[in-house]
Design a protein around this motif. Structure first.
Motif, PDB file in Angstrom:
ATOM      1  N   THR A 131      10.430  -1.860   2.037  1.00 54.65           N
ATOM      2  CA  THR A 131       9.043  -2.312   2.144  1.00 54.65           C
ATOM      3  C   THR A 131       8.460  -1.933   3.494  1.00 54.65           C
ATOM      4  O   THR A 131       7.328  -1.452   3.593  1.00 54.65           O
ATOM      5  CB  THR A 131       8.961  -3.834   1.941  1.00 54.65           C
ATOM      6  OG1 THR A 131       9.548  -4.174   0.679  1.00 54.65           O
ATOM      7  CG2 THR A 131       7.519  -4.306   1.965  1.00 54.65           C
ATOM      8  N   LEU A 132       9.232  -2.147   4.552  1.00 58.17           N
ATOM      9  CA  LEU A 132       8.793  -1.727   5.883  1.00 58.17           C
ATOM     10  C   LEU A 132       8.611  -0.214   5.930  1.00 58.17           C
ATOM     11  O   LEU A 132       7.644   0.288   6.515  1.00 58.17           O
ATOM     12  CB  LEU A 132       9.817  -2.175   6.924  1.00 58.17           C
ATOM     13  CG  LEU A 132       9.549  -1.746   8.368  1.00 58.17           C
ATOM     14  CD1 LEU A 132       8.217  -2.295   8.861  1.00 58.17           C
ATOM     15  CD2 LEU A 132      10.691  -2.189   9.282  1.00 58.17           C
ATOM     16  N   GLU A 133       9.526   0.500   5.313  1.00 58.51           N
ATOM     17  CA  GLU A 133       9.452   1.954   5.255  1.00 58.51           C
ATOM     18  C   GLU A 133       8.160   2.408   4.568  1.00 58.51           C
ATOM     19  O   GLU A 133       7.477   3.326   5.038  1.00 58.51           O
ATOM     20  CB  GLU A 133      10.672   2.476   4.494  1.00 58.51           C
ATOM     21  CG  GLU A 133      10.738   3.978   4.309  1.00 58.51           C
ATOM     22  CD  GLU A 133      11.916   4.373   3.433  1.00 58.51           C
ATOM     23  OE1 GLU A 133      12.523   5.407   3.724  1.00 58.51           O
ATOM     24  OE2 GLU A 133      12.221   3.649   2.453  1.00 58.51           O
ATOM     25  N   ALA A 134       7.802   1.760   3.468  1.00 66.57           N
ATOM     26  CA  ALA A 134       6.566   2.108   2.756  1.00 66.57           C
ATOM     27  C   ALA A 134       5.339   1.818   3.613  1.00 66.57           C
ATOM     28  O   ALA A 134       4.385   2.602   3.632  1.00 66.57           O
ATOM     29  CB  ALA A 134       6.493   1.337   1.437  1.00 66.57           C
ATOM     30  N   SER A 135       5.353   0.691   4.321  1.00 73.58           N
ATOM     31  CA  SER A 135       4.227   0.343   5.188  1.00 73.58           C
ATOM     32  C   SER A 135       4.057   1.374   6.297  1.00 73.58           C
ATOM     33  O   SER A 135       2.939   1.815   6.604  1.00 73.58           O
ATOM     34  CB  SER A 135       4.437  -1.050   5.796  1.00 73.58           C
ATOM     35  OG  SER A 135       4.470  -2.043   4.798  1.00 73.58           O
ATOM     36  N   LEU A 136       5.155   1.781   6.909  1.00 78.06           N
ATOM     37  CA  LEU A 136       5.091   2.792   7.969  1.00 78.06           C
ATOM     38  C   LEU A 136       4.617   4.130   7.424  1.00 78.06           C
ATOM     39  O   LEU A 136       3.873   4.869   8.096  1.00 78.06           O
ATOM     40  CB  LEU A 136       6.465   2.945   8.627  1.00 78.06           C
ATOM     41  CG  LEU A 136       6.953   1.758   9.460  1.00 78.06           C
ATOM     42  CD1 LEU A 136       8.400   1.984   9.910  1.00 78.06           C
ATOM     43  CD2 LEU A 136       6.052   1.537  10.669  1.00 78.06           C
ATOM     44  N   THR A 137       5.005   4.446   6.200  1.00 78.29           N
ATOM     45  CA  THR A 137       4.559   5.699   5.572  1.00 78.29           C
ATOM     46  C   THR A 137       3.050   5.691   5.358  1.00 78.29           C
ATOM     47  O   THR A 137       2.371   6.684   5.639  1.00 78.29           O
ATOM     48  CB  THR A 137       5.278   5.904   4.221  1.00 78.29           C
ATOM     49  OG1 THR A 137       6.682   6.012   4.448  1.00 78.29           O
ATOM     50  CG2 THR A 137       4.779   7.156   3.521  1.00 78.29           C
ATOM     51  N   ILE A 138       2.523   4.573   4.861  1.00 78.11           N
ATOM     52  CA  ILE A 138       1.075   4.477   4.639  1.00 78.11           C
ATOM     53  C   ILE A 138       0.325   4.622   5.965  1.00 78.11           C
ATOM     54  O   ILE A 138      -0.669   5.351   6.054  1.00 78.11           O
ATOM     55  CB  ILE A 138       0.722   3.135   3.971  1.00 78.11           C
ATOM     56  CG1 ILE A 138       1.336   3.052   2.568  1.00 78.11           C
ATOM     57  CG2 ILE A 138      -0.789   2.968   3.889  1.00 78.11           C
ATOM     58  CD1 ILE A 138       1.165   1.694   1.903  1.00 78.11           C
ATOM     59  N   ILE A 139       0.805   3.929   6.984  1.00 75.37           N
ATOM     60  CA  ILE A 139       0.147   4.007   8.295  1.00 75.37           C
ATOM     61  C   ILE A 139       0.179   5.434   8.828  1.00 75.37           C
ATOM     62  O   ILE A 139      -0.828   5.953   9.334  1.00 75.37           O
ATOM     63  CB  ILE A 139       0.824   3.032   9.282  1.00 75.37           C
ATOM     64  CG1 ILE A 139       0.596   1.586   8.833  1.00 75.37           C
ATOM     65  CG2 ILE A 139       0.292   3.237  10.698  1.00 75.37           C
ATOM     66  CD1 ILE A 139       1.419   0.561   9.590  1.00 75.37           C
ATOM     67  N   ALA A 140       1.327   6.090   8.686  1.00 76.63           N
ATOM     68  CA  ALA A 140       1.447   7.476   9.155  1.00 76.63           C
ATOM     69  C   ALA A 140       0.516   8.404   8.379  1.00 76.63           C
ATOM     70  O   ALA A 140      -0.142   9.275   8.958  1.00 76.63           O
ATOM     71  CB  ALA A 140       2.892   7.944   9.035  1.00 76.63           C
TER      72      ALA A 140
END
Length: 519
Positions: A131-140
């Motif tokens: 979930t954290l990984e997905a959030s960081l991907t969206i932000i990037a």
């Protein structure tokens, strides 16, 4: 002025914290909360991933920071210990939702498809590294320089994600190649002064954090790749055919959203000169699916990283389509998308696999209040498939809580069985071998098991009484039942046996004390 869209997503994700009350995967607790609890309070179980150094401490350290603050303020109740990490993740997911909206040029459809995505609602507030990984991907992605191609701000969240989970690099391979190719900077300058520099800074920080908590210099990302990619340890937890992501994984994660995504895919391929940005994203999705498909072990949550990319394509297609469609058709399609996402989100968030979480409330109460007839505290044994329930992070009491282990076959032994497999092969035999029956106080005070196990260990359970039962799932297997049952050890029953009727002389001569039989 407070941004209304941001407030909307904050409200939605915070609501999901209280709505989503079911079990999904063990990592949500065993790879985050349990580790953080051990860091903050000194007790908690570390799985084999942590003893072999393949996990990064970055995420658990954030949660441990919350726990430390609670402890200092003397507010470390079990309720807040469970709740606040999810609130933290929900707020981070909400911010990434807002960045998705900004990336999509503030399209209403982008807010709609993200808010109604059943899988993102189901996982967006869970304390999963994915979930954290997905959030960081969206932000990037929201900072990716699609037009100028000069800004490298996006590399910071990308680097953090990659050092936490090396597989995060897979979707960024085509995107970064595109960025390097289109940039006006010389390739060597871009790679050395931006990519390498940012990677070194983030890498040094993450390695320092991991080395501090592990107690020695350690590159967790390297160990992660060595165990999961080179040694294929992940396949121990299940394998799927190579095409699983294409015909099961992605369609399930997208749900009804598969339809607009397919339309967007066809339109992008047919008019690739018009939709160049979408073409790059489609290549990214395809590349990621191909690489993921090479790994035998597959899970739905691994697709979380490309879920926002798929939703972006769907939102862009729907936005263009709705300009030409009639208002009634647009509203009808929006209603269908909403309902068809709400059904799986509601069922999976409120009903399916809830028993193994509901039972923890009872165990909390027992752990804090129970004393047996020998004045000993509670001792639990969880006779379920490995990691079926959370552990001490959901009890916040250093009690004995035995569970069936399932370490991989590190030694490549033939016909290897982990402890859970050995138990289910012969439950009664395993109990006779591993659980002492004398003295009686050595027995676990409480047994937690699925109802399907009861007939197989009925002799052992004759020492116990079923105290409470929790609904778990409508779908059962030979190991997972419809209900979770908590059994409590019964006290020895003292039975007074009346003496036989004797003649008066015999009665005077023989006056035996009433014997007490322990049953």
């Amino acid at each position: 002025m407070i941004n209304k869209i941001l407030l909307f997503f904050v409200g939605l994700r915070l609501a999901s914290v209280f709505i989503v009350g079911t079990w999904y995967v063990p990592d949500e607790y065993w790879q985050s909360l349990e580790v953080a609890h051990r860091l903050a309070f000194g007790y908690g179980h570390l799985t084999w991933e942590w003893t072999h150094g393949i996990r990064s401490y970055i995420y658990p350290a954030l949660i441990a920071g919350i726990y430390k603050i609670l402890a200092l303020a003397k507010l470390d109740s079990v309720e807040l210990i469970i709740l606040l990490p999810r609130v933290m993740q929900a707020l981070l997911s909400a911010y990434s939702d807002y960045r998705f909206y900004m990336w999509s040029n503030k399209s209403k459809w982008s807010a709609f498809v993200l808010a109604t995505s059943w899988f993102w609602f189901y996982t967006g507030s869970r304390t999963l590294a994915n979930t954290l990984e997905a959030s960081l991907t969206i932000i990037a992605l929201s900072y990716f320089p699609w037009s100028t191609l000069e800004d490298t701000t996006f590399l910071w969240p990308v680097a953090l994600s990659v050092f936490m989970r090396p597989t995060s690099a897979i979707p960024w391979v085509p995107l970064c190649l595109y960025h390097v190719k289109k940039s006006s900077h010389p390739v060597w300058e871009l790679l050395l002064k931006r990519y390498l520099l940012i990677g070194l800074i983030v890498g040094v920080i993450t390695v320092a954090i991991d080395s501090f908590f592990y107690g020695s210099l350690l590159f967790s990302s390297f160990e992660f790749a060595r165990f999961n990619v080179l040694r294929g340890i992940g396949s121990f937890y299940g394998e799927h055919p190579w095409y699983w992501y294409a015909n099961v994984g992605l369609p399930t994660v997208l749900g009804i959203g598969t339809i607009p995504f397919l339309f967007a895919t066809v339109e992008t391929i047919r008019h690739r000169e018009t939709y160049k940005e979408r073409l790059i994203l489609l290549i990214t999705i395809g590349f990621t699916l191909v690489i993921y498909s090479l790994f035998p072990h597959k899970e739905f949550r691994f697709l979380l990283q490309i879920l926002p990319i798929c939703l972006y394509m769907s939102a862009d297609y729907l936005s263009r389509w709705s300009r030409k469609a009639s208002g009634k058709i647009v509203w009808f399609c929006a209603l269908v998308l909403l309902i068809c996402n709400a059904i799986p989100a509601g069922y999976l968030s409120r009903i399916h696999q809830r028993g193994t979480l509901d039972v923890m409330t009872t165990l909390q109460s027992i752990a804090h209040n129970y004393r047996d007839e020998f004045d000993q505290p509670a001792k639990f044994i969880v006779l379920m498939p490995c990691h079926s329930t959370p552990h001490l992070s959901h009890i916040h009491q250093n009690v004995t809580m035995r569970f069936l282990h399932c370490e991989p076959n590190f030694q490549n032994a033939e016909e290897y069985l982990d402890e859970a497999d050995m138990f289910y092969k012969d439950p009664s035999g395993w109990i006779r071998k591993n659980l002492p029956v004398y003295p009686r106080s050595a027995l676990p005070s409480h047994v937690i098991a699925f109802d399907v196990l009861e007939p197989q260990i009925s002799d052992f359970l004759s020492n116990y009484e079923a105290k409470v039962k929790f609904f778990h799932s409508d779908y059962t297997t030979d190991r997972i039942g419809s209900h979770v049952i908590v059994y409590e050890r019964t006290n020895p029953i003292k039975v007074t046996i009346a003496p036989p009727v004797l003649e008066e002389d015999e009665a005077v001569e023989n006056q035996p004390a009433d014997p007490i039989v322990e049953v």
